[in-house]
Design a protein around this motif. Structure first.
Motif, PDB file in Angstrom:
ATOM      1  N   HIS A   1       0.863  -1.187   0.000  1.00  0.00           N
ATOM      2  CA  HIS A   1       0.000   0.000   0.000  1.00  0.00           C
ATOM      3  C   HIS A   1       0.897   1.234   0.000  1.00  0.00           C
ATOM      4  O   HIS A   1       1.320   1.681   1.069  1.00  0.00           O
ATOM      5  CB  HIS A   1      -0.885   0.001   1.244  1.00  0.00           C
ATOM      6  N   THR A   2       1.188   1.775  -1.164  1.00  0.00           N
ATOM      7  CA  THR A   2       2.020   2.980  -1.204  1.00  0.00           C
ATOM      8  C   THR A   2       1.160   4.195  -1.514  1.00  0.00           C
ATOM      9  O   THR A   2       0.188   4.104  -2.267  1.00  0.00           O
ATOM     10  CB  THR A   2       3.133   2.871  -2.264  1.00  0.00           C
ATOM     11  N   VAL A   3       1.526   5.318  -0.923  1.00  0.00           N
ATOM     12  CA  VAL A   3       0.803   6.572  -1.162  1.00  0.00           C
ATOM     13  C   VAL A   3       0.866   6.935  -2.643  1.00  0.00           C
ATOM     14  O   VAL A   3      -0.141   7.327  -3.247  1.00  0.00           O
ATOM     15  CB  VAL A   3       1.393   7.703  -0.297  1.00  0.00           C
TER      16      VAL A   3
ATOM     17  N   VAL B   1      -1.616   4.965  -4.954  1.00  0.00           N
ATOM     18  CA  VAL B   1      -3.029   5.346  -4.797  1.00  0.00           C
ATOM     19  C   VAL B   1      -3.254   6.767  -5.314  1.00  0.00           C
ATOM     20  O   VAL B   1      -4.259   7.048  -5.979  1.00  0.00           O
ATOM     21  CB  VAL B   1      -3.478   5.173  -3.328  1.00  0.00           C
ATOM     22  N   ALA B   2      -2.317   7.660  -5.052  1.00  0.00           N
ATOM     23  CA  ALA B   2      -2.441   9.039  -5.556  1.00  0.00           C
ATOM     24  C   ALA B   2      -2.422   9.059  -7.083  1.00  0.00           C
ATOM     25  O   ALA B   2      -3.241   9.722  -7.717  1.00  0.00           O
ATOM     26  CB  ALA B   2      -1.315   9.906  -4.990  1.00  0.00           C
TER      27      ALA B   2
ATOM     28  N   ARG C   1      -5.335   9.893 -10.068  1.00  0.00           N
ATOM     29  CA  ARG C   1      -5.090  10.939 -11.067  1.00  0.00           C
ATOM     30  C   ARG C   1      -5.236  10.400 -12.486  1.00  0.00           C
ATOM     31  O   ARG C   1      -5.628  11.112 -13.404  1.00  0.00           O
ATOM     32  CB  ARG C   1      -3.676  11.486 -10.839  1.00  0.00           C
TER      33      ARG C   1
ATOM     34  N   ASN D   1     -11.172  -1.274  -7.550  1.00  0.00           N
ATOM     35  CA  ASN D   1     -11.059  -2.123  -6.367  1.00  0.00           C
ATOM     36  C   ASN D   1     -12.309  -2.979  -6.182  1.00  0.00           C
ATOM     37  O   ASN D   1     -13.377  -2.653  -6.703  1.00  0.00           O
ATOM     38  CB  ASN D   1     -10.846  -1.236  -5.131  1.00  0.00           C
ATOM     39  N   SER D   2     -12.184  -4.062  -5.490  1.00  0.00           N
ATOM     40  CA  SER D   2     -13.323  -4.916  -5.144  1.00  0.00           C
ATOM     41  C   SER D   2     -12.954  -5.748  -3.928  1.00  0.00           C
ATOM     42  O   SER D   2     -11.780  -6.077  -3.735  1.00  0.00           O
ATOM     43  CB  SER D   2     -13.682  -5.838  -6.309  1.00  0.00           C
TER      44      SER D   2
ATOM     45  N   GLY E   1      -7.457   3.181  -5.255  1.00  0.00           N
ATOM     46  CA  GLY E   1      -7.853   3.352  -3.866  1.00  0.00           C
ATOM     47  C   GLY E   1      -7.321   2.272  -2.950  1.00  0.00           C
ATOM     48  O   GLY E   1      -7.775   2.127  -1.814  1.00  0.00           O
ATOM     49  N   HIS E   2      -6.369   1.515  -3.427  1.00  0.00           N
ATOM     50  CA  HIS E   2      -5.937   0.349  -2.670  1.00  0.00           C
ATOM     51  C   HIS E   2      -4.412   0.226  -2.615  1.00  0.00           C
ATOM     52  O   HIS E   2      -3.823   0.443  -1.562  1.00  0.00           O
ATOM     53  CB  HIS E   2      -6.597  -0.890  -3.310  1.00  0.00           C
TER      54      HIS E   2
END
Lengths: 198, 198, 198, 198
Positions: A99-101, A104-105, A109, A141-142, A167-168
């Protein structure tokens, strides 16, 4: 496989996890790592769920089958099923999920995929030159691992052993844990670059 | 040179590489470091290709000639030729090549060169005062080391022992590994400053 | 003072420097730290010039007088004179000078001083409440330590034991090295906050 | 409770604090941690005030009552009263208070609360799916712990075991120190994501 072999796999995964945790890529108890311990039938050692990824020991590992179901003691993450699917689909021997910022960022975008071109770092994904254009797929995501696996299978791109789940976080795979690690570092570097220059 | 001397050079490079890797400047297996072990004929010890730069040992080093060709066991990076060229061209005794996000981001923003002025940190590159203006050259990337070397030779700027290769990373040189390290830290600091304030 | 006392001061400064270096605040060989070892006459132990600040030993320290002149072996930085001036002017027993990206970036953005208000972190500088407004002065850089000292003396602000030197870095002082360290961390945190939210 | 039990609690808090300090979330001597050592009557072990949070020992801990008043040796932070209030209000067994740049920057940007939605990381706060929307409350700062506690009590949001204090930092709670740690990492990750993508 013997318990001894499983513990050996667990020791490798614990060391890899501690490394990723030190980068801040496995905050809380997020993410999980796996290594294929048998190809036929497909069996993977996956990090145990709910543990601090910077404090895993060799025994914090679960043996799972080709559906991600536990074959012995311990509780695997639901995501073990996706690890098994990636291993079956790509032939990879090791899967990293962090889970890296930046993933997800950038996934937010560029929800239709993140394009990289003319970057030397792409050679770290096996390209012979920087003069290539590749896209890192972004999938929705799911909580349904079958659905997530279908999306990953459909989105998989040539020359890019990785997928962002919106988002994941990030899935990356390689032949062995060290290759999966290096590719994870390369993909995350590419994402941090795009984030920094946009 | 004796194998012992080469191993000593390897130990120095391994320590320097571990340091840069801890900063995130050698992600994947990227980057390489070298030290001149003989000036005439020109011989360099260069870090071995394809290894994790945070885990090198004293023997993960290759002896190369003035063209970057291997003179013993081990596979040097293709970039060894550029290290040798920099050493010949500048008289430097040590060359650092790292892949930093800031160098690639700033190289993309300022493709004709990155100007620095009125910064105390420039004294770390040998200037007697902050009241100077210097430019960090940016050259186009190439997989042809001869071409890349020609560009570096043509772009080299007075008072700036470093060059950015666009889409690729940073080359920095100094008399000895420690000086090359300190200059690398200074140049990267300057790049991070420009990135932060723009 | 005995050589033993000086070495003890050197050990403290080496530990403090290693800490700041690990934060990336002393890249290259930048920055220097001091501690007052005698008040009358004023004598300071200052870190030796030109050394890697993450690798200092207890003997990498120089004894200087109230003008920053060396009283024994070793070469002090020219900035030792400014350390001595700060100690004389403020009564501080320890002075920290670091080169942080945030201090130079914010000094360029707010050349007339950087205002902080309504921040709990200001209590770390001795304020009894967050409901205060204080300004971190920014002074122009100079290679003339007398000139720089005059500017610092003229700009010094109530309730702010620190000054930014534009294009250069940060000076912070406290009663003892640990207080100077904590105040440095607080001021840098404030600068990083302003940089992040602007 | 015995001194031995208190020292054990102190050892746990010291280890947790060292971890948070290494992330830069407890700069200066900021922040404090607590663990409930008795529920009825309510008693907490709270980290001692004014110490470097990266250098705490097992004895740098104070026993406080349900009002945050000291029951033995040592000086608790004024904020101990808020820790006790959070423990009484939420039933939490451990409370983390850290000063992070992202919490203060985002609290300033979104003073009416910071919304998070469709993020897998929210599962780290106990949500069964990413398909939720939760708000991290932001409350105004105060030096009056009764007032701050009232605001926290009034602002507390379902499914969010954390509150941002504007211009100040972050409070997070959990059943035990490790859960409070993991939730703190999750909340901070969410804040860093919002900061990066805005």
């Amino acid at each position: 496989m013997s318990d001894l072999d499983l513990e050996e796999a667990g020791a490798v995964l614990a060391a890899e996890a501690a490394r990723f945790a030190s980068f801040g890529w496995m905050r809380g108890t997020s993410g999980n790592l796996s290594v294929v311990v048998s190809r036929d039938p497909l069996r993977l050692a996956v990090t145990a769920s709910g543990r601090d990824k910077g404090e895993l020991t060799a025994s914090d590992v679960v043996l799972v089958d080709e559906k991600g179901g536990a074959l012995g003691a311990g509780r695997p993450s639901a995501e073990a099923a996706l690890h098994a699917r990636v291993a079956a689909l790509t032939g990879a021997g090791a899967v990293v999920h962090v889970h890296t910022v930046a993933s997800v960022a950038m996934g937010a975008r560029e929800p239709r995929g993140i394009a990289f071109a003319d970057l030397e770092m792409l050679k770290g994904l096996g390209h012979p030159t920087h003069e290539v254009s590749v896209t890192l797929p972004v999938i929705a995501n799911s909580q349904d691992m079958g659905e997530l696996g279908d999306r990953l299978e459909g989105a998989r791109a040539e020359g890019m052993p990785a997928v962002v789940v919106a988002g994941h976080g990030l899935y990356v795979w390689g032949a062995v844990p060290q290759e999966a690690r290096h590719r994870t570092e390369v993909v995350e570097w590419l994402l941090e670059l795009e984030l920094a220059r946009s």
